[in-house]
Design an enzyme around this catalytic site. Structure first.
Site, mmCIF file in Angstrom:
data_model
loop_
_atom_site.group_PDB
_atom_site.id
_atom_site.type_symbol
_atom_site.label_atom_id
_atom_site.label_comp_id
_atom_site.label_asym_id
_atom_site.label_seq_id
_atom_site.Cartn_x
_atom_site.Cartn_y
_atom_site.Cartn_z
ATOM 1 C CG ASP A 9 -40.130 -16.301 -18.263
ATOM 2 O OD1 ASP A 9 -39.255 -15.938 -17.659
ATOM 3 O OD2 ASP A 9 -41.236 -15.913 -18.534
ATOM 4 C CG ASP A 11 -42.750 -16.247 -12.245
ATOM 5 O OD1 ASP A 11 -43.493 -16.788 -11.655
ATOM 6 O OD2 ASP A 11 -41.501 -15.967 -11.791
ATOM 7 C CG ASP A 166 -44.678 -13.651 -19.329
ATOM 8 O OD1 ASP A 166 -45.607 -13.313 -18.528
ATOM 9 O OD2 ASP A 166 -43.816 -14.164 -19.104
#
Length: 222
Positions: A9, A11, A166
């Site tokens: 991922d 961001d 996250d």
């Protein structure tokens, strides 16, 4: 035998950008007479594609959703600037992946222009060249399809793929795609990350638990 793959991922995983996204959203919300505290951002916005965010928060402005989203993303890029520090340990991890001939990809719900800006700012653009952009896929995260598409592009099976996430939507997508999922604590608690599907929790890419798993992964090929 398929080769392993590392799927990232962007961001909050490769860069700690959530404070910048929150600030950009706050400015857009303020123009509409409402606030957005950090907890609401973490629980209702983080990791979701813009189309879903716009539909939830601006139901009476359907014809302006694309415009509102672009205003927010433009403000985010202004806040990002031209240089940003990546998450600790990422360059060592990518060095290891190159030595072991392990494929890598970025799987993100960020718009492509944002993804390219973030990777360039963090000095990762030339190291992570395969980008799976959620809005360019038939279905974005939390659907597992973007992760499955990344695995296919790299010639990896789910059992030999490692994902780093996250957000709850990203964790659910990676877990449903069959990857072994590491949750990063950049924004959410370990309990929240585990509840969303993380197999293991790490603070960054220097974590001993990560390297132990990777050593075991390549040892199976020896």
């Amino acid at each position: 035998m398929s080769r392993p793959a590392l799927l990232f991922d962007l961001d909050g995983t490769l860069l700690d950008t959530d404070p910048l996204h929150h600030k950009a959203f706050v400015s857009v919300f303020a123009e509409r007479g409402r606030g957005l505290d950090i907890e609401e951002y973490k629980t209702r916005i983080i990791g979701k594609p813009n189309a879903q965010i716009m539909a939830e928060y601006f139901p009476g402005e359907e014809t302006r959703h694309a415009e509102i989203a672009e205003i927010k993303e433009s403000r985010f890029r202004d806040l990002l600037g031209g240089r940003a520090d990546p998450t600790a340990g990422i360059h060592a991890l990518l060095d290891w992946a190159e030595r072991e001939r392990i494929g890598t990809a970025v799987v993100t719900n960020a718009p492509r222009v944002n993804a390219e800006a973030m990777l360039a700012a963090a000095g990762l653009a030339e190291r992570l060249t395969l980008l799976l952009i959620g809005e360019e896929c038939p279905r974005p995260k939390p659907d597992p399809l973007p992760y499955r598409m990344a695995m296919e592009a790299l010639g990896a099976t789910p059992a030999r793929s490692v994902a780093f996430e996250d957000s709850p939507s990203g964790l659910r997508a990676a877990r449903a795609a069959g990857a072994h999922v590491f949750g990063l604590t950049s924004s959410l608690s370990p309990e929240t990350l585990r509840g969303a599907g993380a197999h293991e929790i790490i603070d960054d890419f220097t974590a001993p638990a990560l390297w132990s798993y990777l050593d075991a992964l390549v040892a199976r090929d020896a």
